[in-house]
Design a protein around this motif. Structure first.
Motif, PDB file in Angstrom:
ATOM      1  N   GLU A   8      10.908   5.306   7.156  1.00  0.00           N
ATOM      2  CA  GLU A   8      10.284   5.717   5.899  1.00  0.00           C
ATOM      3  C   GLU A   8      11.142   6.777   5.218  1.00  0.00           C
ATOM      4  O   GLU A   8      11.883   7.522   5.868  1.00  0.00           O
ATOM      5  CB  GLU A   8       8.873   6.270   6.132  1.00  0.00           C
ATOM      6  N   ARG A 125      16.028  -0.905   2.868  1.00  0.00           N
ATOM      7  CA  ARG A 125      15.868  -2.142   2.093  1.00  0.00           C
ATOM      8  C   ARG A 125      15.411  -3.298   2.976  1.00  0.00           C
ATOM      9  O   ARG A 125      14.541  -4.084   2.587  1.00  0.00           O
ATOM     10  CB  ARG A 125      17.194  -2.509   1.403  1.00  0.00           C
ATOM     11  N   GLN A 128      11.709  -2.822   3.676  1.00  0.00           N
ATOM     12  CA  GLN A 128      10.877  -2.979   2.483  1.00  0.00           C
ATOM     13  C   GLN A 128      10.762  -4.447   2.062  1.00  0.00           C
ATOM     14  O   GLN A 128       9.692  -4.919   1.691  1.00  0.00           O
ATOM     15  CB  GLN A 128      11.447  -2.140   1.335  1.00  0.00           C
TER      16      GLN A 128
END
Length: 274
Positions: A8, A125, A128
């Motif tokens: 995170e 990335r 996500q």
């Protein structure tokens, strides 16, 4: 809830000190993108600058603290060894080697900092977007990051000595507590031994370490109890005694408070076949 891997990125615009007592049985990587932080690790508080990478081994007591009231931004990775490597896969020993030295912080600049940030942004990335093969690619990127850190640590001249925060008297007491946590330790005993008033000690300890004296002592004792639950077949009553608790009832209450489990639940999770 099963845990294997998390990453995170968080920016905080207000002062923030971790509330939770903090040690765990997985690895942690903390990267400070911007701002300043104080980072308590084991028995010291380190003054962190942007570009600092922190590598926290399993079962290492740690906590982040405010350094000032300005914003800061960080990336945090937590992962279990079994997520990164197959059990008994010795080829991954080098990837985990950065967690072994007592030099917890790597200060990065120039090309080294750019390379590490590119790897971290790629990891963000992947998590996500979770495209096809994201987990396999994340393992490859994380392995690359860890091997890069291990090579940096192989050349000690590339590592800066990290400044430690103030109050050497408190750190002297912390070292004593670390060595004697399983003995009878009280506020009165500490105050008398180190010629320090109880009120000043309590206030300074909390300000410097981020834990109260009792919180810190309980964390050390529970961490030792977890080790004994994991590595021995001792009865809970004997584990409580060896970890420094004066009664098994008190041990059970504190263990549940710190870990959200009873000692027997913890042992069953560590040894499912028992």
């Amino acid at each position: 809830m099963l845990f294997h891997y998390e990453i995170e990125r968080i920016r905080r615009d207000q002062p923030y000190t971790m509330l939770a007592n903090h040690f765990h049985d997985h690895y942690e990587i903390y990267y400070l993108l911007s701002g300043k932080r104080n980072y308590f690790i084991q028995d010291r508080v380190y003054a962190m600058q942007e570009g600092d990478l922190v590598l926290i081994d399993k079962h290492t007591l740690h906590k982040t603290l405010d350094a000032d009231d300005r914003p800061h931004e960080r990336i945090l990775i937590n992962f279990e060894e079994r997520w990164l490597a197959m059990k008994n896969d010795e080829t991954y020993a080098v990837a985990l080697s950065p967690f072994r030295p007592k030099h917890y912080i790597v200060s990065l600049s120039g090309a080294n900092r750019t390379l590490v940030e590119n790897l971290l942004f790629s990891l963000l990335r992947e998590k996500q977007q979770e495209l096809l093969g994201w987990e396999l690619n994340s393992k490859a990127l994380l392995t690359q990051l860890l091997i890069f850190c291990s090579r940096l640590m192989d050349h000690s001249e590339t590592l800066d000595e990290h400044p430690q925060a103030y109050n050497p008297k408190i750190f002297e007491i912390v070292t004593y507590i670390n060595e004697h946590f399983n003995e009878r330790l009280t506020l009165a005993l500490i105050s008398e031994k180190f010629h320090i008033s109880p009120s000043y000690f309590c206030r300074s300890f909390k300000e410097t370490i981020g834990f109260s004296f009792v919180e810190y002592l309980n964390n050390l004792r529970i961490r030792e109890a977890q080790r004994l639950l994991r590595e021995t077949k001792l009865k809970v009553i004997h584990i409580a005694e060896q970890a420094g608790f004066d009664s098994v009832a008190h041990f059970g209450r504190v263990f549940k408070q710190v870990t959200s489990q009873t000692p027997l639940e913890c042992r069953k999770m560590m040894h499912p076949g028992l």
